[in-house]
Design an enzyme around this catalytic site. Structure first.
Site, mmCIF file in Angstrom:
data_model
loop_
_atom_site.group_PDB
_atom_site.id
_atom_site.type_symbol
_atom_site.label_atom_id
_atom_site.label_comp_id
_atom_site.label_asym_id
_atom_site.label_seq_id
_atom_site.Cartn_x
_atom_site.Cartn_y
_atom_site.Cartn_z
ATOM 1 C CD GLU A 1 4.602 8.447 1.654
ATOM 2 O OE1 GLU A 1 5.500 8.580 1.241
ATOM 3 O OE2 GLU A 1 3.748 9.350 1.806
ATOM 4 C CE LYS B 1 4.047 6.928 9.564
ATOM 5 N NZ LYS B 1 2.945 7.701 8.520
ATOM 6 C CE1 TYR C 1 -4.563 -1.260 0.165
ATOM 7 C CE2 TYR C 1 -3.079 -2.925 0.992
ATOM 8 C CZ TYR C 1 -4.389 -2.439 0.480
ATOM 9 O OH TYR C 1 -5.472 -3.239 0.335
ATOM 10 C CB CYS D 1 -0.507 3.165 10.354
ATOM 11 S SG CYS D 1 0.125 2.857 8.843
HETATM 12 P P1 NAD Z 1 2.245 -3.985 2.736
HETATM 13 O O1 NAD Z 1 2.082 -5.174 3.633
HETATM 14 O O2 NAD Z 1 0.937 -3.518 1.975
HETATM 15 O O3 NAD Z 1 3.482 -4.292 1.866
HETATM 16 C C1 NAD Z 1 4.535 -4.915 2.043
HETATM 17 C C2 NAD Z 1 5.112 -5.694 0.970
HETATM 18 O O4 NAD Z 1 6.443 -5.949 1.202
HETATM 19 C C3 NAD Z 1 4.396 -7.013 0.699
HETATM 20 O O5 NAD Z 1 3.862 -6.979 -0.711
HETATM 21 C C4 NAD Z 1 5.483 -7.928 0.910
HETATM 22 O O6 NAD Z 1 5.317 -9.177 0.180
HETATM 23 C C5 NAD Z 1 6.818 -7.189 0.642
HETATM 24 N N1 NAD Z 1 8.028 -7.707 1.379
HETATM 25 C C6 NAD Z 1 8.211 -8.178 2.619
HETATM 26 N N2 NAD Z 1 9.486 -8.471 2.848
HETATM 27 C C7 NAD Z 1 9.939 -8.660 1.594
HETATM 28 C C8 NAD Z 1 11.401 -8.777 1.051
HETATM 29 N N3 NAD Z 1 12.173 -9.211 1.991
HETATM 30 N N4 NAD Z 1 11.753 -8.591 -0.219
HETATM 31 C C9 NAD Z 1 10.521 -8.167 -0.902
HETATM 32 N N5 NAD Z 1 9.310 -8.019 -0.590
HETATM 33 C C10 NAD Z 1 8.935 -8.231 0.727
HETATM 34 O O7 NAD Z 1 2.598 -3.094 3.779
HETATM 35 P P2 NAD Z 1 2.384 -1.210 3.581
HETATM 36 O O8 NAD Z 1 1.067 -1.015 4.185
HETATM 37 O O9 NAD Z 1 2.766 -0.902 2.305
HETATM 38 O O10 NAD Z 1 3.278 -0.692 4.801
HETATM 39 C C11 NAD Z 1 4.742 -0.657 4.380
HETATM 40 C C12 NAD Z 1 5.258 0.035 5.452
HETATM 41 O O11 NAD Z 1 5.108 1.454 5.383
HETATM 42 C C13 NAD Z 1 5.150 -0.301 7.001
HETATM 43 O O12 NAD Z 1 6.178 -0.110 7.674
HETATM 44 C C14 NAD Z 1 3.950 0.588 7.451
HETATM 45 O O13 NAD Z 1 4.067 0.818 8.760
HETATM 46 C C15 NAD Z 1 4.508 2.000 6.737
HETATM 47 N N6 NAD Z 1 3.205 3.051 6.305
HETATM 48 C C16 NAD Z 1 2.073 2.485 5.989
HETATM 49 C C17 NAD Z 1 1.339 3.293 5.587
HETATM 50 C C18 NAD Z 1 -0.345 2.941 5.046
HETATM 51 O O14 NAD Z 1 -1.154 3.870 5.071
HETATM 52 N N7 NAD Z 1 -0.396 1.466 4.906
HETATM 53 C C19 NAD Z 1 1.275 4.637 5.552
HETATM 54 C C20 NAD Z 1 2.610 5.214 6.030
HETATM 55 C C21 NAD Z 1 3.775 4.065 6.471
HETATM 56 C C1 UDX Z 2 -2.998 7.079 8.800
HETATM 57 C C2 UDX Z 2 -2.275 8.404 8.962
HETATM 58 O O1 UDX Z 2 -3.208 9.398 8.574
HETATM 59 C C3 UDX Z 2 -1.156 8.424 7.788
HETATM 60 O O2 UDX Z 2 -0.682 9.811 7.891
HETATM 61 C C4 UDX Z 2 -0.047 7.695 8.040
HETATM 62 O O3 UDX Z 2 0.972 7.603 6.805
HETATM 63 C C5 UDX Z 2 -0.706 6.302 8.017
HETATM 64 O O4 UDX Z 2 -1.745 6.166 9.026
HETATM 65 P P1 UDX Z 2 -4.573 5.869 7.382
HETATM 66 O O5 UDX Z 2 -4.501 4.873 8.585
HETATM 67 O O6 UDX Z 2 -4.333 5.178 6.175
HETATM 68 O O7 UDX Z 2 -3.404 6.693 7.759
HETATM 69 O O8 UDX Z 2 -6.023 6.621 7.425
HETATM 70 P P2 UDX Z 2 -6.416 7.718 8.312
HETATM 71 O O9 UDX Z 2 -7.222 8.720 7.456
HETATM 72 O O10 UDX Z 2 -5.428 8.171 9.210
HETATM 73 O O11 UDX Z 2 -7.474 7.013 9.152
HETATM 74 C C6 UDX Z 2 -7.368 6.012 10.175
HETATM 75 C C7 UDX Z 2 -8.332 5.389 11.013
HETATM 76 O O12 UDX Z 2 -8.963 6.627 11.590
HETATM 77 C C8 UDX Z 2 -9.699 5.125 10.134
HETATM 78 O O13 UDX Z 2 -10.148 3.771 10.561
HETATM 79 C C9 UDX Z 2 -10.481 6.255 9.942
HETATM 80 O O14 UDX Z 2 -11.945 5.897 9.783
HETATM 81 C C10 UDX Z 2 -10.374 6.964 11.270
HETATM 82 N N1 UDX Z 2 -10.747 8.200 11.701
HETATM 83 C C11 UDX Z 2 -10.065 9.144 11.341
HETATM 84 C C12 UDX Z 2 -11.697 8.366 12.515
HETATM 85 O O15 UDX Z 2 -12.454 7.832 13.301
HETATM 86 N N2 UDX Z 2 -11.870 9.704 12.636
HETATM 87 C C13 UDX Z 2 -11.288 10.821 12.149
HETATM 88 O O16 UDX Z 2 -11.683 12.080 12.520
HETATM 89 C C14 UDX Z 2 -10.091 10.399 11.176
#
Ligand code: NAD
Ligand code: UDX
Length: 465
Positions: A162, A221, A13, A277
């Site tokens: 991110e 973060k 993601y 997260c």
């Molecule tokens: P995700 O599970 O969607 O994706 C991670 C990917 O990494 C998977 O597809 C997995 O197969 C791959 N992977 C794992 N080990 C590997 C390896 N050794 N070699 C190659 N590929 C490998 O996770 P995500 O939601 O993208 O989150 C990634 C990171 O970013 C986390 O640390 C998360 O906390 C952070 N983050 C997530 C969000 C969010 O909104 N999802 C926002 C900000 C930061």
């Molecule tokens: C969050 C952070 O916002 C983002 O900056 C970080 O990189 C990843 O984690 P995300 O989890 O994707 O992002 O969505 P976010 O919009 O933050 O919502 C998180 C949860 O809180 C959701 O379930 C949302 O419905 C809930 N939420 C958010 C509330 O219930 N009320 C609000 O006012 C805002």
């Protein structure tokens, strides 16, 4: 130094959308996103853009523009690392499910594997960028592995967390509030920071690109997510007080949000926050604080999670109470399963926990979500291990149409704020349901007065009708 080729390990993601936007904005940089999950990479390469594995409004257009031009998705991790001068680590860092720190600490197994693989595959010096959210001081471990196993090559480690939110990833990446880059305060460290600044400067105004030391960047973060989640738990705490006193949480949120020091965002009371997260990062921060014996700090942040758990249970209990204290054998329609609208992600979604609570009371649940497939709903429930998978399949149905989900239901519960739920024909739904027809709006998206007029018994979060 000018970056020519970027490799990103992890096509999830974060890795997928982030690298797609970098490729779109920087046509001169070749961007290769790699993953060990072949199905995921195949899906990213799918000709039909509706099949790419991450649903985000606008992402299909970005991928269409850059894919095959300077954006590539591959499972060939080693050769992509070799080709790149900058390698992003964007793999998952979930809460540990075993051993020391179980249920609290971040599991850094995948990050360490990446560091080892980078060290092993590299044939030239590289800048390694932590994109994953990591506990403060993780860069030290990454550095240690690279320097001890990296064939004498030079590696600079940067932290570039991110901040995108799911559902708005593309606008968030197009126009971020800020980009944060942490690096070493040495000439080589500064050069590496500058190389990454130059990548972002292709579309992000320079004053929005903040540079710090590595530890500040890593900790910022975790802190940002903790503050955001704290706001949601704070307004949710007030929602319960509103229900007890006759105040209206939306009016209170507006009244306080107009104070410029508080601000209006992130004050929507809900059934509870979800997503991959918030909980993970706060638990991680609590764990780190305890490991430094900062028990008051740990207790303070842990309360944000406790309040969130309480809000989910409170919602489930409210449903039971209003259905004459028993939901056994009763059909409850769930509108929404994703943790928020405009995403197909269900990680830590409140819906899962509310469903689990009601299923333990022997309710029958019928789920409708516009983007979440049936297998995902079952996988989420099976993962909790509360009951046998066969029981989950007996008690839970997944509908492909919201009206079908609501037919003959005793109650409808809204778990995700999808826009399409606001414009359903609620008059028709009333006709389809058993009476009294209960609606529990866990997202405050419907007008209670209108719903009452249609004949529903309507309950929302933090308001009384
Ligand atoms: P995700 O599970 O969607 O994706 C991670 C990917 O990494 C998977 O597809 C997995 O197969 C791959 N992977 C794992 N080990 C590997 C390896 N050794 N070699 C190659 N590929 C490998 O996770 P995500 O939601 O993208 O989150 C990634 C990171 O970013 C986390 O640390 C998360 O906390 C952070 N983050 C997530 C969000 C969010 O909104 N999802 C926002 C900000 C930061
Ligand atoms: C969050 C952070 O916002 C983002 O900056 C970080 O990189 C990843 O984690 P995300 O989890 O994707 O992002 O969505 P976010 O919009 O933050 O919502 C998180 C949860 O809180 C959701 O379930 C949302 O419905 C809930 N939420 C958010 C509330 O219930 N009320 C609000 O006012 C805002």
């Amino acid at each position: 130094m000018k970056v020519k080729t970027i490799c990103c390990i992890g096509a999830g993601y974060v890795g997928g959308p982030t690298m797609s936007v970098i490729a779109q904005k920087c046509p001169d940089i070749k961007v290769i996103v790699v993953d060990i999950n072949q199905d995921r990479i195949d899906a990213w390469n799918h000709e039909d853009l509706s099949q790419i594995p991450v649903y985000e409004p606008g992402l299909d257009r970005v991928v269409a523009e850059a894919r095959g031009r300077n954006l590539f998705f591959s499972t060939d991790v080693n050769s992509s690392i070799q080709e790149a001068d900058m390698v992003f680590i964007s793999v998952n860092t979930p809460t540990k499910t075993y051993g020391e720190g179980k249920g609290m600490a971040a599991d850094l197994k995948w990050v360490e594997l990446c560091a080892r693989q980078i060290a092993e595959a590299s044939k030239s010096d590289k800048i390694v960028v932590e994109k994953s959210t990591l506990p403060v001081r993780t860069a030290q471990a990454v550095k240690d592995i690279l320097h001890n196993t990296g064939n004498g090559l030079k590696f600079q480690i940067l932290s570039n967390p991110e901040f995108l939110a799911e559902g708005t990833a593309i606008p968030d990446l197009d126009n971020p509030d800020r980009v944060l880059i942490g690096g070493d305060d040495t000439p080589e460290g500064k050069e590496a920071i500058q190389a990454l600044v130059d990548v972002y400067a292709n579309w992000v105004p320079r004053e929005k690109i903040l540079t710090t030391n590595v530890w500040s960047s890593e900790l910022s973060k975790l802190t940002a997510n903790a503050f955001l989640a704290q706001r949601v738990s704070s307004i949710n705490a007030i929602s319960e007080l509103c229900e007890a006193t006759g105040a209206n949480v939306e009016e209170v949120a507006k009244a306080i949000g107009t104070d410029s020091r508080i601000g209006p965002k992130f004050l929507k009371a809900s059934v509870g926050f979800g997503g991959s997260c918030f909980q993970k990062d706060i638990l991680n921060m609590v764990y780190i604080s305890r490991s430094y014996q900062l028990n008051e700090v740990a207790d303070y942040w842990e309360q944000v999670i406790k309040m969130n758990d309480h809000q989910k249970v409170r919602f489930a209990k409210k449903i039971i109470k209003n259905l004459y204290n028993t939901v056994s054998g009763k059909k409850i329609a769930f509108l929404g399963w994703a943790f928020k609208k405009d995403t197909n992600d269900t990680r830590e979604s409140a819906a899962i926990y509310v469903a689990d609570f009601l299923l333990s009371e022997r309710a029958n649940i019928c789920v409708y979500d516009p983007k979440v497939p049936k297998e995902k709903v079952y996988a989420d429930l099976d993962y909790l291990n509360t009951r046998f998978p066969e029981e989950n399949r007996q008690l839970v149905q997944v509908a492909t149409d919201p009206y079908e989900a609501c037919k003959d239901a005793h109650a409808v519960a809204i778990l995700t704020e999808w826009d399409e739920f606001k414009i359903l024909d609620w008059g028709q739904i009333y006709e389809l349901m058993l009476k009294p027809a209960n609606v529990f709006d866990g997202r405050n998206i419907l007008d209670g007065a209108e719903m009452n007029q249609l004949g529903f018994r309507f309950q929302a979060i933090g308001k009384s009708y």
